[in-house]
Design a protein around this motif. Sequence first.
Motif, PDB file in Angstrom:
ATOM      1  N   SER A  42      13.644  57.486  16.884  1.00 50.43           N
ATOM      2  CA  SER A  42      12.551  57.386  15.898  1.00 50.43           C
ATOM      3  C   SER A  42      12.639  57.783  14.612  1.00 50.43           C
ATOM      4  N   LEU A  43      13.857  58.557  14.209  1.00 46.71           N
ATOM      5  CA  LEU A  43      14.006  58.940  13.015  1.00 46.71           C
ATOM      6  C   LEU A  43      14.337  57.629  12.024  1.00 46.71           C
ATOM      7  N   HIS A  44      14.486  56.449  12.616  1.00 47.11           N
ATOM      8  CA  HIS A  44      14.869  55.166  11.918  1.00 47.11           C
ATOM      9  C   HIS A  44      13.906  54.174  12.218  1.00 47.11           C
ATOM     10  N   CYS A  45      12.865  54.395  12.748  1.00 45.00           N
ATOM     11  CA  CYS A  45      11.759  53.762  12.875  1.00 45.00           C
ATOM     12  C   CYS A  45      10.602  53.374  11.765  1.00 45.00           C
ATOM     13  N   ASP A  46      10.836  52.520  10.854  1.00 41.64           N
ATOM     14  CA  ASP A  46       9.991  52.573   9.815  1.00 41.64           C
ATOM     15  C   ASP A  46       8.748  51.959   9.900  1.00 41.64           C
ATOM     16  N   ASP A  47       7.571  52.421   9.205  1.00 39.87           N
ATOM     17  CA  ASP A  47       6.170  51.902   9.333  1.00 39.87           C
ATOM     18  C   ASP A  47       5.993  51.188   8.175  1.00 39.87           C
ATOM     19  N   PRO A  48       5.392  49.864   8.261  1.00 37.45           N
ATOM     20  CA  PRO A  48       5.115  49.233   9.615  1.00 37.45           C
ATOM     21  C   PRO A  48       6.267  48.404  10.161  1.00 37.45           C
ATOM     22  N   VAL A  49       6.518  48.343  11.360  1.00 35.96           N
ATOM     23  CA  VAL A  49       7.412  47.563  11.934  1.00 35.96           C
ATOM     24  C   VAL A  49       6.713  46.678  13.119  1.00 35.96           C
ATOM     25  N   THR A  50       7.506  45.698  13.289  1.00 37.22           N
ATOM     26  CA  THR A  50       6.909  44.561  14.400  1.00 37.22           C
ATOM     27  C   THR A  50       7.441  44.819  15.327  1.00 37.22           C
ATOM     28  N   ALA A  51       7.359  44.044  16.466  1.00 41.21           N
ATOM     29  CA  ALA A  51       7.833  44.283  17.916  1.00 41.21           C
ATOM     30  C   ALA A  51       9.314  43.718  17.803  1.00 41.21           C
ATOM     31  N   ASP A  52       9.717  43.185  16.796  1.00 36.40           N
ATOM     32  CA  ASP A  52      11.079  42.517  16.973  1.00 36.40           C
ATOM     33  C   ASP A  52      12.034  43.522  17.251  1.00 36.40           C
ATOM     34  N   ARG A  53      13.128  43.213  17.580  1.00 39.04           N
ATOM     35  CA  ARG A  53      14.265  44.220  18.078  1.00 39.04           C
ATOM     36  C   ARG A  53      15.458  44.336  16.666  1.00 39.04           C
ATOM     37  N   SER A  54      15.157  43.618  15.982  1.00 50.95           N
ATOM     38  CA  SER A  54      16.329  43.472  14.818  1.00 50.95           C
ATOM     39  C   SER A  54      16.656  44.991  14.324  1.00 50.95           C
ATOM     40  N   TRP A  55      15.522  45.788  13.935  1.00 46.69           N
ATOM     41  CA  TRP A  55      15.875  47.170  13.395  1.00 46.69           C
ATOM     42  C   TRP A  55      16.698  48.144  14.415  1.00 46.69           C
ATOM     43  N   LEU A  56      16.103  47.772  15.724  1.00 45.63           N
ATOM     44  CA  LEU A  56      16.968  48.487  16.722  1.00 45.63           C
ATOM     45  C   LEU A  56      18.644  48.094  16.909  1.00 45.63           C
ATOM     46  N   GLU A  57      18.609  46.600  16.779  1.00 47.68           N
ATOM     47  CA  GLU A  57      19.861  46.110  16.810  1.00 47.68           C
ATOM     48  C   GLU A  57      20.860  46.646  15.600  1.00 47.68           C
ATOM     49  N   ASP A  58      20.146  46.727  14.421  1.00 43.08           N
ATOM     50  CA  ASP A  58      20.932  47.258  13.162  1.00 43.08           C
ATOM     51  C   ASP A  58      21.245  48.587  13.268  1.00 43.08           C
ATOM     52  N   GLN A  59      20.478  49.439  14.052  1.00 49.04           N
ATOM     53  CA  GLN A  59      20.931  50.756  14.445  1.00 49.04           C
ATOM     54  C   GLN A  59      22.072  50.857  15.348  1.00 49.04           C
ATOM     55  N   ALA A  60      21.836  49.988  16.484  1.00 54.03           N
ATOM     56  CA  ALA A  60      23.174  49.873  17.365  1.00 54.03           C
ATOM     57  C   ALA A  60      24.287  49.568  16.722  1.00 54.03           C
ATOM     58  N   ASP A  61      24.251  48.453  15.686  1.00 55.25           N
ATOM     59  CA  ASP A  61      25.345  47.807  15.011  1.00 55.25           C
ATOM     60  C   ASP A  61      25.931  49.162  14.220  1.00 55.25           C
ATOM     61  N   MET A  62      25.186  49.913  13.589  1.00 49.87           N
ATOM     62  CA  MET A  62      25.703  51.073  12.883  1.00 49.87           C
ATOM     63  C   MET A  62      26.221  52.434  13.593  1.00 49.87           C
ATOM     64  N   GLY A  63      26.125  52.345  15.106  1.00 51.31           N
ATOM     65  CA  GLY A  63      26.641  53.377  15.955  1.00 51.31           C
ATOM     66  C   GLY A  63      25.767  54.196  16.280  1.00 51.31           C
ATOM     67  N   ASN A  64      24.556  54.128  16.264  1.00 46.93           N
ATOM     68  CA  ASN A  64      23.426  54.727  17.044  1.00 46.93           C
ATOM     69  C   ASN A  64      23.558  54.605  18.495  1.00 46.93           C
ATOM     70  N   GLY A  65      24.080  55.520  19.258  1.00 50.31           N
ATOM     71  CA  GLY A  65      24.211  55.462  20.671  1.00 50.31           C
ATOM     72  C   GLY A  65      22.967  55.352  21.306  1.00 50.31           C
ATOM     73  N   ALA A  66      22.000  55.880  20.954  1.00 48.33           N
ATOM     74  CA  ALA A  66      20.643  56.047  21.682  1.00 48.33           C
ATOM     75  C   ALA A  66      20.116  54.754  21.439  1.00 48.33           C
ATOM     76  N   ALA A  67      20.350  53.989  20.651  1.00 47.22           N
ATOM     77  CA  ALA A  67      19.780  52.765  20.308  1.00 47.22           C
ATOM     78  C   ALA A  67      20.338  51.617  21.031  1.00 47.22           C
ATOM     79  N   SER A  68      21.668  51.729  21.305  1.00 41.65           N
ATOM     80  CA  SER A  68      22.299  50.949  22.146  1.00 41.65           C
ATOM     81  C   SER A  68      22.123  51.171  23.605  1.00 41.65           C
TER      82      SER A  68
END
Length: 527
Positions: free
Chosen positions: A112-138
């Motif tokens: 949640s700390l990285h979920c900006d407003d507004p945000v679409t249903a696209d997964r790109s922001w979640l994938e970006d967080q996973a690429d940056m080492g966010n284990g919960a996102a991965s």
Amino acid sequence: MASMIESAPTTESSPTHQAQAETRATSSMPDITQFSLEHSPDIFTIICCNDSFQLALDHSTIKALLRVCRHVQPLLSSKVARFHSWCQNAGLCNPDGQMRIGLTPSDLIAISLHCDDPVTADRSWLEDQADMGNGAASYLLARMLQSEIDSQTDDDDEPEEYTNRQQIFHHLESAAQAQHPMAQFRLAECYRNGVMVDKDHTKAVELYRNLADRGIPRAQIALGQYFENGEGVEQDYNNAIEWYSKAADQGSEDGRLHIVFLRGWFSFVGHNVEQSDVAALNHWQEVSTKSTDPVIKPIATHMVGWMHYLGRGTVRDEPMGTKIIRENKSDEFPLGEGECLAANWAPIKSDLPAPRKFFELCQLGSERDWLCRHLMAVCVFQEFGATNDREKAAGIFEQLANDGHSDSQFWIGECYQYGRGVSQDHKTAFERFSKSANQGNSYGQWSVGFCYYWGWGVTEDRTKAAEWFRKSAEQGNRDGQNALGDCYDNGWGVPRDIDTAVFWYRKSAENGNNPAIINLEGLGKWP
């Protein structure tokens, strides 16, 4: 506040763990009133997102720390709500608004700390967080992909499914490397079961041990199973019980019942304890009634059936024991009455975990108890968790038959009757069946009846056949009951009497005998 793994220890269910946690918290934590929120703005995130930190504290201390950090709650609550809206738009929620993919509070906060407003249903922001080492996102990405595969109703696009499974494994690996406990646990299961990757018990043990050392009960149980089975590590029952005990000390009923299960076998064969049929039966009965484990529950239930069937540790009740063994049969443990007591000739060919474990335990006690040796031979004969070798099985049955065990006499009789593992010899088969029958074995009596009926190894005599079928039927043997019904239905060795035939057919049918049901249907008496 829960930890990041679904089965993390809870202090409510474990007074021992709570006392230990309180001791650690008291000795290692400074007075929380000394905290300056201006100088420690990230304490809320530390508490919510650091699983190791949570495991070091009891719930009351965590709650107190959260109360100190009230000033960040409005910020957090808005971000959690924002993330929840994204999940709804992404189709990750049930109609009631609850997420289909279970996430712990710490997972929710970390994402949640990285979920900006507004945000679409696209997964790109979640994938970006996973690429940056966010284990919960991965981990969430892995769960989302798995959910999509599970919801598919056809296998038309196998290449796409293969690609998705590769991505799932990649995300689990990334999350595990970021020390996400549940991802590590699921990755260990992948290596353990050969799902999305080749089996690798060594890697699975490494992952389980990391989690077990951090106090995760499910991982402690899994590690205990590895030591019990001798996969990936050297077999060591003491180490197995030690890990089961660690889980049990945290209130894990599964861990406790694994110990009870082993104690049942140790008591039965006298392994480092005094031999006791009563203790063995009590232990197995507890596992049978309380466990949900797909491996130890059916094995324990099967052995409870044998104890009643033979009268070991309890009053002998052959029909009850037979019924327990019959009804315990399942796809995961396909060893029922026909395969174990009545010598069904179709090999089971099951290499599932429960059959393999059963065979291993029978081997453990094969030099101490005749029943373990007999059941080991049944496993070898039926290819039940073991390599098929009917000559070896017949040799064991022969030896046990010579020692006077009626069930082994029946089995070796069947081997001679049909030439399984030995040369076919009807006369020797009749002699073995007769020894079994004269000891009151209902399957031996049924087989003696068939020998007289067909003239196998003895002069044909249908009157004697009916007499032996009756002996078997009166002990509750469903095969003997159906055979006696046949005699009355056709006037073989007894006066023809349809009512009596129906009586015995029904007795057999009520015990689940399909031929008896077919006979009743033919007479218009079923149901």
